[in-house]
Design a protein around this motif. Sequence first.
Motif, mmCIF file in Angstrom:
data_model
loop_
_atom_site.group_PDB
_atom_site.id
_atom_site.type_symbol
_atom_site.label_atom_id
_atom_site.label_comp_id
_atom_site.label_asym_id
_atom_site.label_seq_id
_atom_site.Cartn_x
_atom_site.Cartn_y
_atom_site.Cartn_z
ATOM 1 N N ASN A 1 0.858 -1.181 0.000
ATOM 2 C CA ASN A 1 0.000 0.000 0.000
ATOM 3 C C ASN A 1 0.891 1.227 0.000
ATOM 4 O OD1 ASN A 1 0.228 1.211 2.824
ATOM 5 N ND2 ASN A 1 -0.248 -0.944 3.278
ATOM 6 N N PRO A 2 0.393 2.340 -0.506
ATOM 7 C CA PRO A 2 1.229 3.548 -0.586
ATOM 8 C C PRO A 2 1.456 4.224 0.762
ATOM 9 C CG PRO A 2 -0.934 3.988 -1.505
ATOM 10 C CD PRO A 2 -0.890 2.519 -1.196
ATOM 11 N N TYR B 1 3.227 1.101 5.170
ATOM 12 C CA TYR B 1 3.134 0.023 6.160
ATOM 13 C C TYR B 1 2.624 -1.234 5.472
ATOM 14 C CZ TYR B 1 3.659 3.811 9.467
ATOM 15 O OH TYR B 1 4.130 4.888 10.149
ATOM 16 N N SER B 2 3.540 -1.975 4.863
ATOM 17 C CA SER B 2 3.166 -3.186 4.142
ATOM 18 C C SER B 2 4.356 -4.133 4.125
ATOM 19 C CB SER B 2 2.757 -2.845 2.701
ATOM 20 O OG SER B 2 3.886 -2.390 1.968
ATOM 21 N N PHE B 3 4.096 -5.351 3.686
ATOM 22 C CA PHE B 3 5.169 -6.336 3.566
ATOM 23 C C PHE B 3 6.248 -5.829 2.614
ATOM 24 C CE2 PHE B 3 7.058 -10.024 1.394
ATOM 25 C CZ PHE B 3 7.665 -10.625 2.481
ATOM 26 N N TYR B 4 5.823 -5.217 1.524
ATOM 27 C CA TYR B 4 6.775 -4.689 0.546
ATOM 28 C C TYR B 4 7.758 -3.716 1.216
ATOM 29 C CZ TYR B 4 8.640 -1.829 -3.208
ATOM 30 O OH TYR B 4 9.488 -1.148 -4.039
ATOM 31 N N HIS B 5 7.233 -2.761 1.979
ATOM 32 C CA HIS B 5 8.081 -1.755 2.624
ATOM 33 C C HIS B 5 8.947 -2.384 3.726
ATOM 34 C CE1 HIS B 5 4.873 0.699 0.798
ATOM 35 N NE2 HIS B 5 5.897 1.474 0.509
ATOM 36 N N TRP B 6 8.377 -3.322 4.466
ATOM 37 C CA TRP B 6 9.113 -4.011 5.519
ATOM 38 C C TRP B 6 10.283 -4.788 4.913
ATOM 39 C CZ3 TRP B 6 7.825 -9.335 7.614
ATOM 40 C CH2 TRP B 6 8.502 -9.596 8.812
ATOM 41 N N ALA C 1 -1.268 10.248 -7.719
ATOM 42 C CA ALA C 1 -0.849 8.858 -7.925
ATOM 43 C C ALA C 1 -1.177 8.020 -6.690
ATOM 44 C CB ALA C 1 0.643 8.809 -8.225
ATOM 45 N N ASN C 2 -1.076 8.624 -5.516
ATOM 46 C CA ASN C 2 -1.398 7.938 -4.271
ATOM 47 C C ASN C 2 -2.864 7.507 -4.266
ATOM 48 O OD1 ASN C 2 -0.826 6.972 -1.682
ATOM 49 N ND2 ASN C 2 -1.454 8.893 -0.729
ATOM 50 N N ALA C 3 -3.756 8.419 -4.634
ATOM 51 C CA ALA C 3 -5.187 8.096 -4.670
ATOM 52 C C ALA C 3 -5.479 7.024 -5.714
ATOM 53 C CB ALA C 3 -6.010 9.352 -4.967
ATOM 54 N N MET C 4 -4.839 7.100 -6.850
ATOM 55 C CA MET C 4 -5.057 6.103 -7.901
ATOM 56 C C MET C 4 -4.528 4.734 -7.481
ATOM 57 S SD MET C 4 -6.831 7.607 -10.065
ATOM 58 C CE MET C 4 -6.891 6.368 -11.323
ATOM 59 N N THR C 5 -3.430 4.708 -6.736
ATOM 60 C CA THR C 5 -2.906 3.440 -6.234
ATOM 61 C C THR C 5 -3.895 2.803 -5.274
ATOM 62 O OG1 THR C 5 -0.641 4.233 -6.477
ATOM 63 C CG2 THR C 5 -0.981 2.341 -5.037
ATOM 64 N N TRP C 6 -4.451 3.616 -4.348
ATOM 65 C CA TRP C 6 -5.453 3.093 -3.421
ATOM 66 C C TRP C 6 -6.672 2.577 -4.174
ATOM 67 C CZ3 TRP C 6 -4.840 1.466 1.252
ATOM 68 C CH2 TRP C 6 -3.861 2.005 2.070
ATOM 69 N N LEU C 7 -7.123 3.293 -5.204
ATOM 70 C CA LEU C 7 -8.269 2.825 -5.995
ATOM 71 C C LEU C 7 -7.956 1.498 -6.679
ATOM 72 C CD1 LEU C 7 -9.644 6.091 -7.654
ATOM 73 C CD2 LEU C 7 -10.721 4.708 -5.872
ATOM 74 N N GLY C 8 -6.745 1.374 -7.208
ATOM 75 C CA GLY C 8 -6.350 0.120 -7.845
ATOM 76 C C GLY C 8 -6.306 -1.041 -6.861
ATOM 77 N N LEU C 9 -5.790 -0.797 -5.657
ATOM 78 C CA LEU C 9 -5.736 -1.844 -4.639
ATOM 79 C C LEU C 9 -7.138 -2.262 -4.201
ATOM 80 C CD1 LEU C 9 -2.800 -0.438 -2.469
ATOM 81 C CD2 LEU C 9 -2.725 -2.419 -4.004
ATOM 82 N N ILE C 10 -8.010 -1.286 -4.030
ATOM 83 C CA ILE C 10 -9.396 -1.590 -3.656
ATOM 84 C C ILE C 10 -10.088 -2.348 -4.784
ATOM 85 C CG2 ILE C 10 -11.642 -0.549 -3.146
ATOM 86 C CD1 ILE C 10 -10.030 1.676 -1.653
#
Length: 147
Positions: free
Chosen positions: A34-35, A38-43, A109-118
């Motif tokens: 997630n942007p 706090y996610s596995f990717y960032h960890w 881009a942050n909002a579009m990323t959240w929309l894509g994840l949802i």
Amino acid sequence: MVNPVSARNRPAFGFMDFVWRLLASLILVISTYNPGGYSFYHWLDNALAGAGLQAQHVFVGVILLTGWVIFGVATRRSLGSLGLVLGAALIGSGFWLLVQLGLIRADSANAMTWLGLIALAILLAIGLSWSHVWRRLSGQLEVDDSD
């Protein structure tokens, strides 16, 4: 002899059943990336830039991979290729309509990323639920005998 449970004895698939599947899909998708940072990717990225890969990273990664395989295979088998394309088109055009009506702001881009994840979580939840919905709409039971 054990009497198998018939389809008529099972509780009906309801709205809350879909909500639980959607919640599980959101947890899987958003915990993977997630942007917000706090996610596995960032960890994992922080670990690789610092002390290196540890056992807990691999363990959590395998859990997430298992979730993706289960959700992905179930969605692919339930919806098929055409269903995936139609579902993605329906969800995407629905978000586009909400943006055009001014109900959702998609100005970053942050909002579009959240929309894509949802959207991805919704598509997975639909895939996990489709067999139940299909049975209620058509009265036909889907059986996957490809294994």
